[in-house]
Write a protein that holds these residues in place. Sequence first.
Motif, PDB file in Angstrom:
ATOM      1  N   GLY A 202     -54.248   7.538  14.625  1.00  0.00           N
ATOM      2  CA  GLY A 202     -54.348   8.947  14.278  1.00  0.00           C
ATOM      3  C   GLY A 202     -52.995   9.560  13.952  1.00  0.00           C
ATOM      4  O   GLY A 202     -52.864  10.371  13.033  1.00  0.00           O
ATOM      5  N   GLN A 203     -51.963   9.183  14.706  1.00  0.00           N
ATOM      6  CA  GLN A 203     -50.627   9.723  14.471  1.00  0.00           C
ATOM      7  C   GLN A 203     -50.055   9.227  13.144  1.00  0.00           C
ATOM      8  O   GLN A 203     -49.421   9.977  12.410  1.00  0.00           O
ATOM      9  CB  GLN A 203     -49.691   9.359  15.631  1.00  0.00           C
ATOM     10  CG  GLN A 203     -48.388  10.114  15.634  1.00  0.00           C
ATOM     11  CD  GLN A 203     -48.580  11.621  15.709  1.00  0.00           C
ATOM     12  OE1 GLN A 203     -49.462  12.132  16.399  1.00  0.00           O
ATOM     13  NE2 GLN A 203     -47.748  12.355  15.000  1.00  0.00           N
TER      14      GLN A 203
ATOM     15  N   LEU B  67     -51.721  11.216  10.455  1.00  0.00           N
ATOM     16  CA  LEU B  67     -51.152  12.566  10.401  1.00  0.00           C
ATOM     17  C   LEU B  67     -49.820  12.565   9.660  1.00  0.00           C
ATOM     18  O   LEU B  67     -49.559  13.447   8.836  1.00  0.00           O
ATOM     19  CB  LEU B  67     -50.993  13.134  11.812  1.00  0.00           C
ATOM     20  CG  LEU B  67     -50.494  14.560  11.921  1.00  0.00           C
ATOM     21  CD1 LEU B  67     -51.476  15.535  11.272  1.00  0.00           C
ATOM     22  CD2 LEU B  67     -50.299  14.938  13.389  1.00  0.00           C
TER      23      LEU B  67
ATOM     24  N   GLN C 269     -56.639  16.791  15.941  1.00  0.00           N
ATOM     25  CA  GLN C 269     -56.894  15.423  16.386  1.00  0.00           C
ATOM     26  C   GLN C 269     -57.789  15.456  17.615  1.00  0.00           C
ATOM     27  O   GLN C 269     -57.653  16.338  18.470  1.00  0.00           O
ATOM     28  CB  GLN C 269     -55.593  14.716  16.765  1.00  0.00           C
ATOM     29  CG  GLN C 269     -54.766  14.296  15.576  1.00  0.00           C
ATOM     30  CD  GLN C 269     -53.522  13.555  16.007  1.00  0.00           C
ATOM     31  OE1 GLN C 269     -52.568  14.189  16.424  1.00  0.00           O
ATOM     32  NE2 GLN C 269     -53.535  12.247  15.908  1.00  0.00           N
TER      33      GLN C 269
ATOM     34  N   ILE D 196     -59.209  14.590  12.711  1.00  0.00           N
ATOM     35  CA  ILE D 196     -58.788  13.202  12.864  1.00  0.00           C
ATOM     36  C   ILE D 196     -59.432  12.693  14.157  1.00  0.00           C
ATOM     37  O   ILE D 196     -59.058  13.117  15.245  1.00  0.00           O
ATOM     38  CB  ILE D 196     -57.250  13.091  12.921  1.00  0.00           C
ATOM     39  CG1 ILE D 196     -56.644  13.656  11.638  1.00  0.00           C
ATOM     40  CG2 ILE D 196     -56.829  11.635  13.130  1.00  0.00           C
ATOM     41  CD1 ILE D 196     -55.124  13.759  11.656  1.00  0.00           C
TER      42      ILE D 196
ATOM     43  N   GLU E 281     -59.926   9.858  16.597  1.00  0.00           N
ATOM     44  CA  GLU E 281     -59.350   8.590  17.013  1.00  0.00           C
ATOM     45  C   GLU E 281     -60.334   7.699  17.755  1.00  0.00           C
ATOM     46  O   GLU E 281     -60.085   6.510  17.904  1.00  0.00           O
ATOM     47  CB  GLU E 281     -58.103   8.842  17.861  1.00  0.00           C
ATOM     48  CG  GLU E 281     -57.030   9.548  17.071  1.00  0.00           C
ATOM     49  CD  GLU E 281     -55.729   9.683  17.817  1.00  0.00           C
ATOM     50  OE1 GLU E 281     -55.199   8.650  18.245  1.00  0.00           O
ATOM     51  OE2 GLU E 281     -55.274  10.819  17.962  1.00  0.00           O
TER      52      GLU E 281
END
Length: 172
Positions: A3-4, A7, A65, A105, A107
């Motif tokens: 997810g990061q 981003l 997120q 987002i 995850e």
Amino acid sequence: MTGQEYLELLKKRLTHYYDITETQGHTQPEFVLQAELNAADEGYFIVPDLKTYSVQHNEYLYVQQFGEPLTLAMAEPYLAYTKKAMAELKTTTEHMSSVFSLVFICEAGIEPDALAQLTKLRQHKDYCFTLKGWSDLALFLVDIPAQRLHHNKAAAKNAATFAFPKLNKIVV
């Protein structure tokens, strides 16, 4: 892709056209990223002082997120936020359209019931019987475990911006 990482990729894609702000703790509900795009188009006759038309297009992007599977209940505060923002948008006669984009987002994936309802979601607002334009909600659901992007109908034309990168596979 995590997810990061997604981003960071999204920030990189948006940086040329959008004004990006990181908003930890500044809004309710909280977003990890906010971005805004304002575009205008004018037509004129012979000299720029004789304008024949002028229109404005705006896009407001909100990213959040989620560490657990996305449910409809988790999405509700964000949908309510955009609905309120659409209702409170100040428009002029030059305003043509505004798109409010929500990017979730996910995850840990998306619950099937939430996915079915959110991809059918439609939020639309007309201003002064469309004389001062309209707004739509573009909803993007980024499923990190499946590496798949889901979206509603209003988001279809901008889906390429939020798609996962294509991996170049070498076949020997």
